[in-house]
Design an enzyme around this catalytic site. Structure first.
Site, mmCIF file in Angstrom:
data_model
loop_
_atom_site.group_PDB
_atom_site.id
_atom_site.type_symbol
_atom_site.label_atom_id
_atom_site.label_comp_id
_atom_site.label_asym_id
_atom_site.label_seq_id
_atom_site.Cartn_x
_atom_site.Cartn_y
_atom_site.Cartn_z
ATOM 1 N N ASP A 190 0.857 -1.085 -0.069
ATOM 2 C CA ASP A 190 -0.118 0.038 -0.070
ATOM 3 C C ASP A 190 0.964 1.179 -0.073
ATOM 4 O O ASP A 190 0.740 2.230 -0.724
ATOM 5 C CB ASP A 190 -1.019 0.069 1.442
ATOM 6 C CG ASP A 190 -0.434 -0.286 2.555
ATOM 7 O OD1 ASP A 190 0.724 -0.664 2.369
ATOM 8 O OD2 ASP A 190 -0.904 -0.111 3.716
ATOM 9 N N ASP A 228 7.559 3.988 2.890
ATOM 10 C CA ASP A 228 7.872 5.214 3.613
ATOM 11 C C ASP A 228 9.172 5.116 3.885
ATOM 12 O O ASP A 228 9.993 5.612 2.912
ATOM 13 C CB ASP A 228 7.171 4.942 4.865
ATOM 14 C CG ASP A 228 6.893 6.268 5.600
ATOM 15 O OD1 ASP A 228 7.625 6.931 5.682
ATOM 16 O OD2 ASP A 228 5.869 6.204 6.564
ATOM 17 N N LYS A 245 6.128 7.400 -0.571
ATOM 18 C CA LYS A 245 6.309 8.653 0.360
ATOM 19 C C LYS A 245 7.809 8.737 0.294
ATOM 20 O O LYS A 245 8.658 8.496 1.317
ATOM 21 C CB LYS A 245 5.620 8.374 1.743
ATOM 22 C CG LYS A 245 5.378 9.663 2.185
ATOM 23 C CD LYS A 245 4.953 9.392 3.648
ATOM 24 C CE LYS A 245 3.543 9.406 4.152
ATOM 25 N NZ LYS A 245 3.438 9.501 5.625
ATOM 26 N N PHE A 300 0.326 12.086 7.316
ATOM 27 C CA PHE A 300 -0.265 10.785 7.759
ATOM 28 C C PHE A 300 -1.526 10.401 6.993
ATOM 29 O O PHE A 300 -2.502 10.971 7.122
ATOM 30 C CB PHE A 300 -0.458 10.757 9.377
ATOM 31 C CG PHE A 300 -0.471 9.281 9.739
ATOM 32 C CD1 PHE A 300 -1.783 8.462 9.560
ATOM 33 C CD2 PHE A 300 0.809 8.749 10.040
ATOM 34 C CE1 PHE A 300 -1.767 7.331 10.274
ATOM 35 C CE2 PHE A 300 0.693 7.385 10.582
ATOM 36 C CZ PHE A 300 -0.696 6.765 10.591
#
Ligand code: PRP
Length: 185
Positions: free
Chosen positions: A105, A108, A136, A157
């Site tokens: 998904d 990070d 990200k 977030f």
């Protein structure tokens, strides 16, 4: 009717709507159909966050493929990654000499993806690539790039479409930014 338990009430703003995500799954599905033509990859969903993206993306791939799951966790219920990674539930298929596509998904720091890639290559996978909905990049701490990317994600977030805050909000059908008041004291 207004309801304080409504999932939308914790969302500051929508980032990606259901329709936009559906279009992105079609685009990525078409890229993956080309990339894996004539192969029989193992498509591995990284539990739990990737489940929604995986089911939508996989149905856009016109490719003969096996399906498997792995549960690798790096967050401990808060908003920051701890950097500690554990395999909670392992895959059931043998990846030796197989092309593997990890579906995530979000990437990070990149630590989770790096851990999974290293693990599967060590087990003898022929290739290990990654399709991710949200990249990200601003948070990356290791040198790793997913090969198939839905969107670059702002450094906020995000919740919904599989992504959680403290275990909640995965079932929001779109991707939204969590109100800072939900995690700030
Ligand atoms: C989330 C997400 C990725 C990982 C990304 O998983 O699904 O696997 O964090 O973070 P990183 O790039 O900093 O490693 P999480 O461990 O929260 O588990 P979940 O999928 O069950 O929510």
């Amino acid at each position: 009717m207004a309801n304080s338990d409504n999932l939308n009430s914790v969302v500051e703003r929508k980032l990606f709507t259901e329709a936009e995500i559906a279009d992105t799954c079609k685009r990525l599905g078409s890229e993956l159909t080309t990339a894996y033509a004539g192969k029989r990859p193992i498509v591995v969903g990284a539990l739990k966050g990737a489940v929604f993206f995986l089911t939508d993306l996989f149905r856009e791939m016109d490719v003969k493929a096996d399906l498997d799951f792995i549960d690798v966790s790096s967050y401990n219920g808060g908003t920051e990654s701890t950097g500690k990674i554990v395999v909670e539930h392992d895959m059931s298929k043998d990846v030796k000499d197989r092309d593997v596509l990890i579906v995530e998904d979000i990437v990070d720091t990149g630590l989770t993806l790096q851990f999974m890639k290293d693990l599967l290559l060590k087990r003898g996978a022929k290739s290990v690539k990654c399709a991710v909905l949200l990249d990200k990049k601003a948070r990356r701490t290791v040198d790793i790039e997913p090969e198939f990317v839905g969107y670059e994600c702002p450094n906020e977030f995000v919740i919904g479409y599989g992504m959680d805050f403290d275990g909640l909000y995965r079932n929001l059908p779109y991707v939204g930014v969590l109100k800072p008041s939900e995690y700030q004291n």
